[in-house]
Structures are given as structure tokens and as C-alpha cells.
Scaffold this motif. Structure first.
Motif, short mmCIF file in Angstrom:
data_model
loop_
_atom_site.label_atom_id
_atom_site.label_comp_id
_atom_site.label_asym_id
_atom_site.label_seq_id
_atom_site.Cartn_x
_atom_site.Cartn_y
_atom_site.Cartn_z
N VAL A 121 44.15 41.94 26.30
CA VAL A 121 43.94 40.46 26.60
C VAL A 121 44.18 39.45 26.03
CG1 VAL A 121 42.18 41.54 27.78
CG2 VAL A 121 41.81 40.61 25.73
N LEU A 173 46.01 37.12 34.99
CA LEU A 173 45.34 38.41 35.50
C LEU A 173 46.72 39.42 35.82
CD1 LEU A 173 41.70 36.93 36.69
CD2 LEU A 173 42.72 38.59 34.96
N ASP A 204 43.55 44.40 34.98
CA ASP A 204 42.60 43.64 34.72
C ASP A 204 41.22 44.16 35.77
OD1 ASP A 204 44.36 41.04 33.94
OD2 ASP A 204 43.39 42.38 32.04
#
Length: 114
Positions: free
Chosen positions: A63, A85, A89
């Protein structure tokens, strides 16, 4: 007993953004060292972002550069800004103290469609 309430999840398309919130009960001392975790079905819960007391934030490699953890002591709230995103995720997201966990909240679900 500290209570944690996560919110802000939802369904977004890949490339989109969400901001998660985690409201903590009690003293602001309760959010001095906190983290965001996520758990996908069949997977172990993993720590993806942490903000220690007086230290630098740190992130899981998966991330890094896309998620930002922050906190607002005035609101006794922890945040996770999630940008760019990806479908991977997709998970339930939880906040907690990395050392000596509080009781876990109900989490907030994030779904990223491709």
C-alpha cells in the motif's frame, strides 16, 4: 474498555479513493499509537499502516505510496486515506493498537471492482 468504531468503507472501481475513519472512545491517549489492519476471506489479518506515538508512519509494501494514515486528536479519530485502489485491496478493514490490542471493532468493508 476502549471501543473502536470503523466507518467509511464501500464499493469503488479500481483507481478510486476512499477514506476510512476509526472513532475511539475515551482519552486521546488511546490513539497515540494505532494502526489499520485488513483481512480478506481465508487470509490472516495484516497490518497495512501504522502511526506510532512520536514516530514516523509506516506502511506495508503493498500500500506504500497509495495509503496515508493520520489522526485527529481533537476528534479522537484515526483515518486511512486510500487512493489508487486495486481489486486486491478488497477486504474488511479494522483499526487497533498494534501492541496490546484493544477489543476489535466491527470493521468496515471495502470492495474494489475491476
Amino acid at each position: 474498555q476502549v471501543q473502536l468504531v470503523e466507518s467509511g468503507g464501500g464499493t469503488v472501481q479500481a483507481g478510486g479513493s476512499l477514506r476510512l475513519s476509526c472513532a475511539a472512545s475515551g482519552s486521546v491517549d488511546n490513539i497515540r499509537s494505532m494502526g489499520w489492519y485488513r483481512q480478506s476471506p481465508g487470509q490472516a489479518r495484516e497490518l497495512v499502516a501504522a502511526v506510532p506515538n512520536g514516530g514516523s508512519t509506516n506502511y506495508a509494501d503493498s500500500v506504500k505510496g497509495r495509503f496515508t494514515i493520520s489522526r485527529d486528536y481533537a476528534k479522537n479519530t484515526l483515518y486511512l486515506q486510500m487512493n489508487s485502489l486495486k481489486p486486491e485491496d478488497t477486504a474488511d478493514y479494522y483499526c487497533n493498537r498494534p501492541v496490546r490490542n484493544y477489543a476489535w471493532g466491527q470493521g468496515t468493508q471495502v470492495t474494489v471492482s475491476s
